[in-house]
Design a protein around this motif. Structure first.
Motif, PDB file in Angstrom:
ATOM      1  N   ARG A  55       1.382  -1.464   0.188  1.00 36.25           N
ATOM      2  CA  ARG A  55       0.247  -0.021   0.252  1.00 36.25           C
ATOM      3  C   ARG A  55       1.093   1.071   0.119  1.00 36.25           C
ATOM      4  N   VAL A  56       2.284   0.932   1.196  1.00 34.42           N
ATOM      5  CA  VAL A  56       2.986   2.505   0.922  1.00 34.42           C
ATOM      6  C   VAL A  56       3.388   2.592  -0.710  1.00 34.42           C
ATOM      7  N   MET A  57       4.112   1.702  -1.150  1.00 35.35           N
ATOM      8  CA  MET A  57       4.350   1.578  -2.671  1.00 35.35           C
ATOM      9  C   MET A  57       3.286   2.479  -3.319  1.00 35.35           C
ATOM     10  N   PHE A  58       2.199   1.810  -3.553  1.00 36.09           N
ATOM     11  CA  PHE A  58       1.404   2.280  -4.287  1.00 36.09           C
ATOM     12  C   PHE A  58       1.097   3.572  -4.340  1.00 36.09           C
ATOM     13  N   GLU A  59       1.379   4.126  -2.243  1.00 35.64           N
ATOM     14  CA  GLU A  59       0.728   5.754  -2.727  1.00 35.64           C
ATOM     15  C   GLU A  59       2.305   6.206  -3.107  1.00 35.64           C
ATOM     16  N   VAL A  69     -11.051   1.556  -0.573  1.00 35.14           N
ATOM     17  CA  VAL A  69     -10.558   1.436  -1.417  1.00 35.14           C
ATOM     18  C   VAL A  69      -9.543  -0.051  -0.295  1.00 35.14           C
ATOM     19  N   HIS A  70      -9.044  -0.497  -1.534  1.00 32.08           N
ATOM     20  CA  HIS A  70      -7.904  -2.017  -1.084  1.00 32.08           C
ATOM     21  C   HIS A  70      -6.483  -1.618  -2.145  1.00 32.08           C
ATOM     22  N   VAL A  71      -5.788  -2.031  -2.075  1.00 33.30           N
ATOM     23  CA  VAL A  71      -4.500  -2.405  -3.361  1.00 33.30           C
ATOM     24  C   VAL A  71      -4.347  -3.964  -3.202  1.00 33.30           C
ATOM     25  N   CYS A  72      -4.882  -4.129  -4.057  1.00 32.59           N
ATOM     26  CA  CYS A  72      -4.677  -5.655  -4.653  1.00 32.59           C
ATOM     27  C   CYS A  72      -3.561  -5.962  -5.313  1.00 32.59           C
ATOM     28  N   HIS A  73      -3.195  -6.739  -5.559  1.00 30.67           N
ATOM     29  CA  HIS A  73      -2.310  -7.865  -5.642  1.00 30.67           C
ATOM     30  C   HIS A  73      -3.181  -8.404  -7.177  1.00 30.67           C
ATOM     31  N   ARG A  74      -2.191  -8.313  -8.842  1.00 38.29           N
ATOM     32  CA  ARG A  74      -2.390  -9.142  -9.394  1.00 38.29           C
ATOM     33  C   ARG A  74      -2.096 -10.776  -9.836  1.00 38.29           C
ATOM     34  N   CYS A  75      -0.704 -10.452  -8.869  1.00 36.79           N
ATOM     35  CA  CYS A  75      -0.500 -11.457  -8.966  1.00 36.79           C
ATOM     36  C   CYS A  75      -0.373 -12.713  -7.482  1.00 36.79           C
ATOM     37  N   ASP A  76      -1.057 -12.360  -7.215  1.00 36.99           N
ATOM     38  CA  ASP A  76      -1.373 -13.349  -6.141  1.00 36.99           C
ATOM     39  C   ASP A  76      -0.415 -13.662  -4.466  1.00 36.99           C
ATOM     40  N   VAL A  77       1.127 -12.180  -4.679  1.00 37.12           N
ATOM     41  CA  VAL A  77       1.852 -12.459  -4.245  1.00 37.12           C
ATOM     42  C   VAL A  77       1.838 -11.376  -2.503  1.00 37.12           C
ATOM     43  N   PRO A  78       1.731 -11.872  -1.306  1.00 36.11           N
ATOM     44  CA  PRO A  78       1.677 -10.767  -0.813  1.00 36.11           C
ATOM     45  C   PRO A  78       2.421  -9.985  -0.384  1.00 36.11           C
ATOM     46  N   GLN A  79       3.736 -11.312  -0.572  1.00 33.85           N
ATOM     47  CA  GLN A  79       4.998 -10.054  -0.349  1.00 33.85           C
ATOM     48  C   GLN A  79       5.370  -9.019  -1.039  1.00 33.85           C
ATOM     49  N   CYS A  80       4.606  -8.831  -2.771  1.00 33.76           N
ATOM     50  CA  CYS A  80       4.848  -8.309  -3.908  1.00 33.76           C
ATOM     51  C   CYS A  80       4.297  -6.887  -3.365  1.00 33.76           C
ATOM     52  N   ILE A  81       5.853  -5.984  -3.433  1.00 27.00           N
ATOM     53  CA  ILE A  81       6.011  -4.941  -3.540  1.00 27.00           C
ATOM     54  C   ILE A  81       5.641  -3.858  -4.950  1.00 27.00           C
ATOM     55  N   ASN A  82       6.280  -4.597  -6.113  1.00 22.36           N
ATOM     56  CA  ASN A  82       5.894  -4.137  -7.677  1.00 22.36           C
ATOM     57  C   ASN A  82       4.831  -4.027  -8.116  1.00 22.36           C
ATOM     58  N   PRO A  83       4.543  -2.021  -8.375  1.00 22.92           N
ATOM     59  CA  PRO A  83       3.744  -0.537  -8.753  1.00 22.92           C
ATOM     60  C   PRO A  83       3.066  -2.325  -9.851  1.00 22.92           C
ATOM     61  N   LEU A  86      -0.129  -4.266  -9.344  1.00 23.22           N
ATOM     62  CA  LEU A  86      -0.906  -3.501  -7.868  1.00 23.22           C
ATOM     63  C   LEU A  86      -1.968  -3.123  -8.579  1.00 23.22           C
ATOM     64  N   PHE A  87      -2.994  -2.819  -7.639  1.00 24.17           N
ATOM     65  CA  PHE A  87      -4.642  -1.639  -7.903  1.00 24.17           C
ATOM     66  C   PHE A  87      -5.081  -1.739  -7.443  1.00 24.17           C
ATOM     67  N   ILE A  88      -6.669  -0.989  -7.377  1.00 21.93           N
ATOM     68  CA  ILE A  88      -6.431  -0.608  -5.985  1.00 21.93           C
ATOM     69  C   ILE A  88      -8.176  -1.403  -6.674  1.00 21.93           C
ATOM     70  N   GLY A  89      -9.195  -0.986  -5.585  1.00 23.52           N
ATOM     71  CA  GLY A  89     -11.070  -1.808  -6.106  1.00 23.52           C
ATOM     72  C   GLY A  89     -11.142  -1.940  -4.523  1.00 23.52           C
ATOM     73  N   THR A  90     -12.372  -2.123  -4.811  1.00 23.93           N
ATOM     74  CA  THR A  90     -13.292  -1.960  -3.718  1.00 23.93           C
ATOM     75  C   THR A  90     -13.048  -3.408  -2.751  1.00 23.93           C
ATOM     76  N   PRO A  91     -13.268  -3.591  -1.549  1.00 26.88           N
ATOM     77  CA  PRO A  91     -13.565  -5.310  -0.701  1.00 26.88           C
ATOM     78  C   PRO A  91     -14.048  -6.123  -1.606  1.00 26.88           C
TER      79      PRO A  91
END
Length: 164
Positions: A55-59, A69-83, A86-91
């Protein structure tokens, strides 16, 4: 690679994120190697609070994230911080995304809590709010029989041809 906290004192947040992460060529993920929070997400101090690293990286790249709004992962890897991952979406969009990718816990269940298979033994219903649900047909029938016996007594069960 572990660092003492004073090592980062005064260092810009973006530099800390890049220094404590590693790029994985195969997946394109930038994996956070620092502290970890519940669920495997990275944690970092940012503006006086511990925040999730993705979330910090996205901001830092895209600006503030709106409330709710959540910051979600396209890759489904919780530790990934590659911008780029990342995308934003509702819960609800985040939950639908996890269902579509087959990683939501409810989509992985193959049996009800009593052990009946969901294969050809499932009722799919819709709640008043529009959300769908699955329930076991065998358990639903058992509950209905118990309710009928309790409400109407033994005679209702006899009329349907059931035994004691």
């Amino acid at each position: 690679m572990e660092f003492e906290q004073p090592y980062f004192k005064g260092m810009p947040t973006m530099d800390r994120l890049l220094l404590q992460s590693e790029f994985v060529t195969e997946s394109g993920c930038r994996i956070w190697l620092g502290s970890e929070e519940l669920g495997g997400y990275g944690g970092i101090r940012f503006n006086g609070h511990t925040r999730r690293t993705h979330r910090v990286m996205f901001e830092l790249i895209n600006g503030p994230v709106p409330a709710g709004v959540h910051v979600c992962h396209r890759c489904d890897v919780p530790q990934c911080i590659n911008p780029d991952h990342l995308f934003i979406g509702t819960p609800s969009e985040n939950a639908l995304d996890s269902v579509a990718k087959g990683r939501h816990p409810a989509t992985q269940r193959t049996h009800c809590p009593r052990g009946h298979s969901f294969e050809n033994n499932v009722i799919i219903g819709k709640r008043p709010n529009g959300r769908t649900y699955r329930k076991c047909l065998e358990c639903s029938r058992t509950r209905a029989r118990e309710y009928q016996r309790k409400r109407f007594g033994y005679k209702a069960a006899i009329r349907r041809g059931e035994q004691g």
